[in-house]
Enzyme design. Sequence first.
Site, mmCIF file in Angstrom:
data_model
loop_
_atom_site.group_PDB
_atom_site.id
_atom_site.type_symbol
_atom_site.label_atom_id
_atom_site.label_comp_id
_atom_site.label_asym_id
_atom_site.label_seq_id
_atom_site.Cartn_x
_atom_site.Cartn_y
_atom_site.Cartn_z
ATOM 1 N N CYS A 116 0.923 -1.256 0.004
ATOM 2 C CA CYS A 116 -0.050 0.110 0.194
ATOM 3 C C CYS A 116 0.975 1.230 -0.049
ATOM 4 O O CYS A 116 0.446 2.430 -0.551
ATOM 5 C CB CYS A 116 -0.934 0.034 1.260
ATOM 6 S SG CYS A 116 -2.255 -1.226 1.071
ATOM 7 N N HIS B 262 -3.138 7.725 1.601
ATOM 8 C CA HIS B 262 -3.557 6.393 1.327
ATOM 9 C C HIS B 262 -5.012 6.276 1.910
ATOM 10 O O HIS B 262 -5.416 6.340 2.858
ATOM 11 C CB HIS B 262 -2.508 5.468 2.015
ATOM 12 C CG HIS B 262 -3.154 3.929 1.648
ATOM 13 N ND1 HIS B 262 -3.457 3.568 0.313
ATOM 14 C CD2 HIS B 262 -3.141 3.124 2.441
ATOM 15 C CE1 HIS B 262 -3.910 2.247 0.561
ATOM 16 N NE2 HIS B 262 -3.693 1.894 1.726
ATOM 17 N N ASN C 97 -9.974 0.339 -0.697
ATOM 18 C CA ASN C 97 -8.541 0.518 -0.578
ATOM 19 C C ASN C 97 -7.963 -0.170 -1.799
ATOM 20 O O ASN C 97 -7.997 -1.441 -1.923
ATOM 21 C CB ASN C 97 -8.136 -0.220 0.688
ATOM 22 C CG ASN C 97 -6.656 -0.417 1.158
ATOM 23 O OD1 ASN C 97 -5.909 -0.112 0.016
ATOM 24 N ND2 ASN C 97 -6.133 -0.923 2.027
HETATM 25 O O1 UT7 Z 1 -4.002 -0.400 3.372
HETATM 26 C C1 UT7 Z 1 -3.173 -1.342 4.313
HETATM 27 C C2 UT7 Z 1 -3.473 -0.799 5.626
HETATM 28 N N1 UT7 Z 1 -4.763 -1.324 6.177
HETATM 29 C C3 UT7 Z 1 -5.424 -0.785 6.783
HETATM 30 O O2 UT7 Z 1 -4.980 0.340 7.151
HETATM 31 C C4 UT7 Z 1 -6.612 -1.335 7.456
HETATM 32 C C5 UT7 Z 1 -6.516 -1.182 8.857
HETATM 33 N N2 UT7 Z 1 -7.466 -1.460 9.577
HETATM 34 C C6 UT7 Z 1 -9.009 -1.342 9.491
HETATM 35 O O3 UT7 Z 1 -9.114 -0.530 8.615
HETATM 36 C C7 UT7 Z 1 -9.790 -1.987 10.663
HETATM 37 O O4 UT7 Z 1 -9.205 -2.531 11.652
HETATM 38 C C8 UT7 Z 1 -10.903 -2.494 10.018
HETATM 39 C C9 UT7 Z 1 -12.048 -1.671 9.166
HETATM 40 C C10 UT7 Z 1 -10.306 -3.908 9.165
HETATM 41 C C11 UT7 Z 1 -11.784 -3.614 11.083
HETATM 42 O O5 UT7 Z 1 -12.469 -2.250 11.943
HETATM 43 P P1 UT7 Z 1 -12.241 -2.472 13.421
HETATM 44 O O6 UT7 Z 1 -13.083 -1.457 14.026
HETATM 45 O O7 UT7 Z 1 -10.724 -2.585 13.967
HETATM 46 O O8 UT7 Z 1 -12.918 -3.965 13.674
HETATM 47 P P2 UT7 Z 1 -12.587 -5.286 14.296
HETATM 48 O O9 UT7 Z 1 -11.476 -6.043 13.456
HETATM 49 O O10 UT7 Z 1 -12.023 -5.136 15.739
HETATM 50 O O11 UT7 Z 1 -13.798 -6.014 14.431
HETATM 51 C C12 UT7 Z 1 -14.877 -5.601 15.313
HETATM 52 C C13 UT7 Z 1 -15.856 -6.784 15.138
HETATM 53 C C14 UT7 Z 1 -15.547 -8.098 15.148
HETATM 54 O O12 UT7 Z 1 -16.485 -8.763 15.694
HETATM 55 P P3 UT7 Z 1 -16.470 -8.885 17.450
HETATM 56 O O13 UT7 Z 1 -15.086 -9.919 17.601
HETATM 57 O O14 UT7 Z 1 -16.342 -7.863 18.184
HETATM 58 O O15 UT7 Z 1 -17.322 -9.988 17.837
HETATM 59 C C15 UT7 Z 1 -15.518 -8.765 13.723
HETATM 60 O O16 UT7 Z 1 -15.613 -9.927 13.899
HETATM 61 O O17 UT7 Z 1 -16.519 -6.674 13.734
HETATM 62 C C16 UT7 Z 1 -16.418 -8.147 13.150
HETATM 63 N N3 UT7 Z 1 -16.241 -7.904 11.748
HETATM 64 C C17 UT7 Z 1 -17.308 -7.668 10.875
HETATM 65 N N4 UT7 Z 1 -18.612 -7.551 11.181
HETATM 66 C C18 UT7 Z 1 -19.383 -7.185 10.079
HETATM 67 C C19 UT7 Z 1 -15.261 -7.799 11.023
HETATM 68 N N5 UT7 Z 1 -15.433 -7.623 9.899
HETATM 69 C C20 UT7 Z 1 -16.891 -7.520 9.752
HETATM 70 C C21 UT7 Z 1 -17.778 -7.246 8.486
HETATM 71 N N6 UT7 Z 1 -19.174 -7.169 8.847
HETATM 72 N N7 UT7 Z 1 -17.308 -7.163 7.138
#
Ligand code: UT7
Length: 323
Positions: A114, A250, A280
Amino acid sequence: MTTRAVVRGVGHYLPEKVVPNSWFEDKLDTSDEWIKSRSGIERRHFVAKGETTSQMAAKAASNALEMAGLEPDDIDAIIVATSTADLTFPSAATMVQAQLNMTRGFAFDVQAVCAGFVFALSQANALILSGQARRVIVIGAETFSNILDWTDRGTCVLFGDGAGAVVIEGEEMSGTNADRGILATDLQSDGRHRDILYVNGGVSTQSTGTLQMQGKEVFRHAVEKLAKTAHTSLEKLGLTGDDVDWMVPHQANLRIIKSTAQKMGIDMDRVIVTVQDHGNTSAASIPLALSTGVEQGKIKPGDLVVTEAIGGGLAWGSVIIRW
Ligand code: UT7
């Protein structure tokens, strides 16, 4: 007098197929509401079957050349930033060279995921400053839809395909911050974090693999490292966030973009945001956003632009450009 790498043209290409968040709702346990609120993404483009990274890159490059008023044979070098080249080799850049019917110069790829466009732009700047090239096309192009695990809701909803390109040219300038062109760069990487964002395949496993990400961990590094690298580049010029006309980050997550802008003291009305429309697109996201910002009449000649990105490696960095 100092040589500066000045932007002459910018262009982009997006595949025809637009996929809204709702497309994922009947395939996975997810919702438009979750994707929008956690990432800012509303839709993304995916390539058609058989459409490749180099084809998109060549189209973006043609558009940038048109804006620059240049022909392919006016160019000395092509650098493509990509992690999703058509083939293991040759480089996507040589494929672009052939598609542009360019019969001179040299072409190669840069792989910093990225952060690829920031790394490629910095290398193009170095080629120009060292006299190895005068005009360079720098392209970010990706088909991440080919490396997604469609059963992993934590990753497959986040990425899209596309390409963006800039044409830069060496020009003699006064050597002050008022000069047009690339004014400062900062590149960083830390391979100790290689396993929080990677693809679990490749030549050594005889498979393409799929993208694996510990989202929360990457998020944590992003909010810490992006503002820091942008500050480091600005400090080299004795400048701060107050001097910035446009932040072109980005486009991974709107929450990361907002947090970085806040840390830099830059209002969101001075930030180019395209993540809602493109998702992304990895190395393509910054040139896509630059091209969109110019097309919308926001980024104008003379504006101070700061770009920053982080991705797999981890690799991250920033470039300051006087447009
Ligand atoms: O380009 C390279 C760099 N990449 C990035 O910069 C990405 C960086 N990370 C992120 O953007 C975020 O961490 C995400 C968008 C990937 C995730 O957001 P988050 O607020 O960190 O969510 P999380 O991973 O902590 O997940 C929260 C909850 C989890 O459920 P529990 O464990 O709280 O029950 C996940 O299982 O959301 C759940 N979850 C979803 N729910 C519905 C994860 N993906 C999804 C989904 N739909 N697509």
